[in-house]
Design an enzyme around this catalytic site. Structure first.
Site, PDB file in Angstrom:
ATOM      1  CE1 TYR A   7      -3.615  -2.518   0.565  1.00  0.00           C
ATOM      2  CE2 TYR A   7      -2.671  -3.283   2.617  1.00  0.00           C
ATOM      3  CZ  TYR A   7      -3.506  -3.291   1.731  1.00  0.00           C
ATOM      4  OH  TYR A   7      -4.360  -4.317   1.620  1.00  0.00           O
ATOM      5  CE1 TYR A 133      -8.837  -4.735   1.100  1.00  0.00           C
ATOM      6  CE2 TYR A 133      -8.677  -5.501   3.451  1.00  0.00           C
ATOM      7  CZ  TYR A 133      -8.010  -5.390   2.263  1.00  0.00           C
ATOM      8  OH  TYR A 133      -6.837  -5.985   1.937  1.00  0.00           O
ATOM      9  CG  ASP A 227     -13.562 -10.881   6.620  1.00  0.00           C
ATOM     10  OD1 ASP A 227     -12.907 -11.032   7.491  1.00  0.00           O
ATOM     11  OD2 ASP A 227     -13.248 -10.300   5.631  1.00  0.00           O
ATOM     12  CE  LYS A 256      -6.464  -7.367   9.277  1.00  0.00           C
ATOM     13  NZ  LYS A 256      -4.973  -6.673   8.909  1.00  0.00           N
TER      14      LYS A 256
HETATM   15  C1  LIG Z   1     -12.132  -7.608   7.516  1.00  0.00           C
HETATM   16  C2  LIG Z   1     -11.007  -8.088   6.702  1.00  0.00           C
HETATM   17  N1  LIG Z   1     -10.784  -9.281   6.045  1.00  0.00           N
HETATM   18  C3  LIG Z   1      -9.712  -9.693   5.244  1.00  0.00           C
HETATM   19  C4  LIG Z   1      -8.624  -8.919   5.468  1.00  0.00           C
HETATM   20  C5  LIG Z   1      -7.202  -9.489   4.847  1.00  0.00           C
HETATM   21  O1  LIG Z   1      -6.470  -9.853   5.614  1.00  0.00           O
HETATM   22  P1  LIG Z   1      -4.980  -9.956   5.367  1.00  0.00           P
HETATM   23  O2  LIG Z   1      -4.251  -8.721   5.270  1.00  0.00           O
HETATM   24  O3  LIG Z   1      -4.191 -10.652   6.381  1.00  0.00           O
HETATM   25  O4  LIG Z   1      -4.805 -10.705   3.855  1.00  0.00           O
HETATM   26  C6  LIG Z   1      -8.571  -7.706   6.315  1.00  0.00           C
HETATM   27  C7  LIG Z   1      -7.057  -6.788   6.211  1.00  0.00           C
HETATM   28  O5  LIG Z   1      -7.163  -5.758   6.961  1.00  0.00           O
HETATM   29  C8  LIG Z   1      -9.544  -7.347   6.828  1.00  0.00           C
HETATM   30  O6  LIG Z   1      -9.836  -6.039   7.542  1.00  0.00           O
END
Ligand SMILES: Cc1ncc(COP(=O)(O)O)c(C=O)c1O
Length: 419
Positions: A7, A133, A227, A256
């Protein structure tokens, strides 16, 4: 520096990247001895703070015991115990490992599509929330809001039907969209970030909206995918955001905070009934997805240690202390700056700065980061939204200080007419 950063625009005007030599608790230490308070949990992963000794110890022990196995043919107790514990908490009985948040989502989408395929009733469409996202791989991008992140790939993303962001103003449109689903037999499922959309700018909504969406999608036989890559592990007031919802997901994506920020790991948990569509001697019914490091034992040991920390009453005492402070700081801010909306849920504290330029690329993104870093505080705005997401190693005083920096920026810089 031949390292390409995520990014990041690489050009001669690019701000310098700071070398960090060590970290502990809420602090990052630079080579020249600066201690920088990390209010981002290193992109939302270090839930207990940096280098938590209990997790570090668990990884060290695992590293001397079993490093890796080919997970299609072998298993190991850290992986088994981890899925069992999470299954106990969530009621989702099967867990599929991958590497990060995007792959946890990718796996969820593939499972949902193949679930219907294996049952001989193919469904191809997903519903997602405006502003979503879900990651940077192609499936995850497809179910994410179209933005500058996705525009170079636009034509290659699969089509998704968008539900309005659940809010008081959008209620009418949301109910209309949900009602219009009646009779549909092509919807494989709904994917959403429950209660808080992180990357969209810490946009918060009530659990009752999640429940209403889930009920409408269930009525037409679709699967509910939560998610919780961001919201998992205590972000929103409970261990998982869906703990506060009545409608539980059929599929849950974690990453995460899963390993307490030490190692990359993705986990997609599914309901028994979903797994049963794959339980078959027919080879074509298997899920042909995997990664070299699937269920890496060190990462699983870290995740188990993370869960053990969440089982300690003192973790929750500290948690509630910080949540209370975030709440107080939000209430105070609201009184002082009613024109600058503040949002708070669980540990998340966020304000939306005034700016004629909205969106991810608003100038505050760089200006505020620089301003805060000069004061040894690391916060990384999402466009005009400044958020503070403390690790549990933080103190209430550190939160006061971080909000103080946001406040002085608002007064000294953000009020400038050019912004
Ligand atoms: C809600 C959500 N899902 C998926 C992801 C993607 O995770 P990663 O960066 O570990 O691929 C993120 C990343 O910020 C996220 O906030």
């Amino acid at each position: 520096m031949p390292v390409w950063r995520p990014y990041t625009s690489h050009w001669e005007g690019m701000p310098p990247t700071l070398p960090i030599v060590r970290a502990t608790g809420s602090y990052l230490y630079t080579a020249d001895g600066r201690a920088i308070w990390d209010g981002t949990c290193a992109w939302w992963v270090t839930v207990h703070g940096h280098c938590h000794p209990f997790i570090a110890q668990a990884i060290a022990e695992q590293a001397h015991t079993l490093d890796q196995v080919l997970f299609a043919d072998f298993t190991h107790s850290p992986a088994e115990a981890l899925v069992e514990k999470l299954s106990h908490h969530t009621g989702l009985s099967w867990g599929f490992f991958s590497d990060d948040g995007s792959t946890a989502v990718e796996v969820a989408l593939k499972i949902a599509l193949q679930y219907f395929h294996n049952r001989g009733e193919p469904r191809r469409k997903f519903l997602a929330l405006e502003g979503a996202y879900h990651g940077d791989t192609f499936g995850a991008m497809s179910v994410s809001a179209r933005s500058a992140f996705t525009s170079p790939f636009q034509e290659l993303l699969f089509e998704v039907e968008w539900l309005p962001f659940p809010s008081h103003e959008n209620e009418g449109k949301l109910w209309e969209s949900l009602e219009s689903l009646q009779g549909r037999t092509d919807i494989a499922g709904f994917i959403g970030e429950p209660i808080v959309q992180g990357v969209a700018g810490m946009r918060m909504y009530e659990a009752s909206y999640w429940d209403a969406i889930a009920r409408a999608v269930r009525r037409i036989g679709g699967l509910i995918i939560a998610d919780e890559v961001f919201t998992g592990f205590g972000r929103t007031g409970t261990l998982f955001a869906t703990d506060a919802c009545n409608e539980k997901p059929d599929i849950l994506c974690l990453s995460k905070g899963l390993t307490g920020g030490f190692l990359p790991l993705g986990l997609t948990l599914v309901r028994q009934e979903v797994f049963e569509a794959f339980y078959s001697s027919e080879p074509a019914h298997a899920l042909y997805h995997g990664h070299s490091y699937t269920a890496n034992p060190l990462a699983c040991a870290a995740a188990l240690a993370n869960l053990s920390l969440w089982e300690r009453p003192e973790t929750w005492e500290k948690y509630h202390l910080l949540v209370e402070m975030q709440r107080t700081l939000a209430a105070q801010w609201q009184t002082l700056y009613p024109e600058t909306p503040v949002r708070q849920k669980g540990l998340i504290w966020a304000v939306e700065l005034p700016s004629p330029e909205k969106g991810y690329f608003a100038p505050h993104r760089h200006l505020f980061k620089k301003y805060a870093l000069e004061r040894n505080i690391f916060l990384r705005p999402l466009g005009t939204v400044i958020y503070i997401l403390p690790a549990l190693s933080s103190t209430p005083d550190e939160l006061i200080k971080a909000v103080g920096v946001v406040e002085s920026y608002l007064k000294e810089v953000a009020a400038a007419p050019s912004l």
